[in-house]
Design a protein around this motif. Structure first.
Motif, PDB file in Angstrom:
ATOM      1  N   SER A 213       0.813  -1.221   0.000  1.00 33.13           N
ATOM      2  CA  SER A 213       0.000   0.000   0.000  1.00 33.13           C
ATOM      3  C   SER A 213       0.843   1.267   0.000  1.00 33.13           C
ATOM      4  O   SER A 213       0.361   2.333  -0.382  1.00 33.13           O
ATOM      5  CB  SER A 213      -0.945   0.001   1.204  1.00 33.13           C
TER       6      SER A 213
ATOM      7  N   ARG B 251      -2.218   4.666  -3.799  1.00 34.67           N
ATOM      8  CA  ARG B 251      -3.543   4.639  -3.184  1.00 34.67           C
ATOM      9  C   ARG B 251      -4.424   3.524  -3.720  1.00 34.67           C
ATOM     10  O   ARG B 251      -5.384   3.131  -3.087  1.00 34.67           O
ATOM     11  CB  ARG B 251      -4.246   5.979  -3.424  1.00 34.67           C
ATOM     12  N   ASP B 252      -4.130   3.028  -4.921  1.00 32.14           N
ATOM     13  CA  ASP B 252      -4.965   1.989  -5.510  1.00 32.14           C
ATOM     14  C   ASP B 252      -4.090   1.004  -6.273  1.00 32.14           C
ATOM     15  O   ASP B 252      -2.884   1.183  -6.413  1.00 32.14           O
ATOM     16  CB  ASP B 252      -6.038   2.586  -6.430  1.00 32.14           C
TER      17      ASP B 252
ATOM     18  N   ALA C  74      -3.118  -5.360  -2.855  1.00 35.92           N
ATOM     19  CA  ALA C  74      -3.515  -3.953  -2.986  1.00 35.92           C
ATOM     20  C   ALA C  74      -5.028  -3.807  -2.906  1.00 35.92           C
ATOM     21  O   ALA C  74      -5.542  -2.898  -2.250  1.00 35.92           O
ATOM     22  CB  ALA C  74      -2.996  -3.382  -4.301  1.00 35.92           C
TER      23      ALA C  74
ATOM     24  N   GLU D 200      -6.119  -4.358   0.706  1.00 37.03           N
ATOM     25  CA  GLU D 200      -5.751  -3.240   1.565  1.00 37.03           C
ATOM     26  C   GLU D 200      -6.600  -2.014   1.281  1.00 37.03           C
ATOM     27  O   GLU D 200      -6.944  -1.262   2.191  1.00 37.03           O
ATOM     28  CB  GLU D 200      -4.266  -2.911   1.388  1.00 37.03           C
ATOM     29  N   ASN D 201      -6.958  -1.809   0.007  1.00 34.27           N
ATOM     30  CA  ASN D 201      -7.836  -0.689  -0.333  1.00 34.27           C
ATOM     31  C   ASN D 201      -9.212  -0.861   0.303  1.00 34.27           C
ATOM     32  O   ASN D 201      -9.807   0.087   0.812  1.00 34.27           O
ATOM     33  CB  ASN D 201      -7.981  -0.566  -1.851  1.00 34.27           C
TER      34      ASN D 201
ATOM     35  N   ARG E 104      -8.851  -0.240   3.991  1.00 34.72           N
ATOM     36  CA  ARG E 104      -8.706   1.187   4.250  1.00 34.72           C
ATOM     37  C   ARG E 104     -10.061   1.888   4.163  1.00 34.72           C
ATOM     38  O   ARG E 104     -10.379   2.759   4.972  1.00 34.72           O
ATOM     39  CB  ARG E 104      -7.730   1.800   3.248  1.00 34.72           C
TER      40      ARG E 104
END
Length: 308
Positions: free
Chosen positions: A97, A101-102, A145, A148-149, A152
């Motif tokens: 991450s 951001r993505d 990713a 994690e996105n 988040r």
């Protein structure tokens, strides 16, 4: 009797550090908690670099994305330039991450470093390009990713709900027409515009339509919330529907969640609860849309009108 030879101690040459390492760290805000996280990241990865004799710490790159600068990549770009100049051979970061951001941003960063022949280590994810095939790395990065996105996003939503439940959310003090902020950032009545809010409610209850109110405001040369001479219907309808004018604020009302939070008396009222309820009842009476006994939406045969 022969003399004993002199013996000299010759220490072994220290292992040569051949690989130049760059540490990359990134946090999403400049809050105290995030700055502490940044310090911990740098300290941990510095110690990790020191445990490998063949590694030489060349530089540390730290990005802080603030609300003003958005997704700041200044230090990442500097690190990328150092890779292009062959100043770095290994890049170590905490986890996937930190590279963006993505998923798209993360993969783009990873592919740039891979093209340059730079070894990339995601320490927290136990991913190392030296030990993993490129295709597998890409697949794993994509899945991590994405996860994690999503995590988040859930954390952000949880934070909003938590602050709403504790009454500490800044959304309770979001400014609207008729109010202003005091020195502490809390809502107080703006007497100049609050009288216009009261006028709009009075005009509506006296029988004026939204269009009629707009004409009356123009006649009195009262500017809109955006400082324009002509008001639009949406602004009038929004004022007539905003419970905030009663001193109450309801958060997360439009979300899909069943949980909502109502702060009663969070700020001074401009409109009494009784007047507000009368306006809502009048709006329902004037509405051209009704539901029959089966819950089916249909239009009335005639529509209320009081255009003047």
């Amino acid at each position: 009797m022969p003399n004993n030879p002199k013996v000299h101690y010759i220490p072994a040459n220290p292992p040569k550090r051949e690989k130049r390492v760059g540490i990359y760290c990134r946090v999403s805000t400049n809050s105290m908690e995030q700055i502490q996280s940044l310090t911990i990241q740098v300290s941990h990865l510095t110690r990790l670099t020191a445990t490998v004799p063949q590694w030489l710490l060349s530089d540390v790159y730290m990005d802080i994305a603030t609300s003003k600068t958005g997704s700041s990549r200044k230090e990442f770009n500097r690190m990328l330039e150092d890779c292009k100049s062959h100043k770095l051979e290994i890049v170590i970061t905490k986890d996937v991450s930190r590279f963006g951001r993505d998923t798209v941003e993360v993969l783009d960063a990873f592919n740039q470093l891979r093209t340059l022949g730079v070894r990339v280590i995601f320490e927290g994810n136990s991913l190392d390009t030296a030990n993993t095939s490129s295709d597998l790395m890409v697949a794993v990065i994509e899945s991590i990713a994405q996860a994690e996105n999503e995590s988040r996003s859930e954390n952000i939503k949880w934070g909003i709900k938590q602050r709403a439940a504790e009454g500490t959310s800044k959304l309770y003090d979001r400014k609207c027409y008729g109010y202003k902020h005091n020195e502490n950032g809390h809502l107080v009545i703006d007497e100049e515009t609050a009288k216009n809010v009261k006028l709009i409610y009075d005009l509506y209850l006296s029988g004026q339509s939204v269009v009629g109110i707009i004409k009356e405001l123009a006649k009195r040369k009262i500017l809109s919330p955006k400082g324009k001479e002509n008001w639009n219907k949406r602004s009038i309808e929004w004022i007539l529907s905003n419970e905030k004018y009663t001193g109450n604020v309801e958060l997360l009302k439009s979300s899909k969640s069943e949980v909502h939070y109502l702060a009663s008396g969070s700020h001074p009222a401009i409109i009494s609860k009784e007047v507000f309820e009368m306006v809502q009842m009048e709006k329902g009476r004037r509405s051209n849309v009704v539901r029959d006994e089966n819950g089916v939406v249909k239009r009335k045969d005639s529509k209320y009108s009081s255009k003047k």
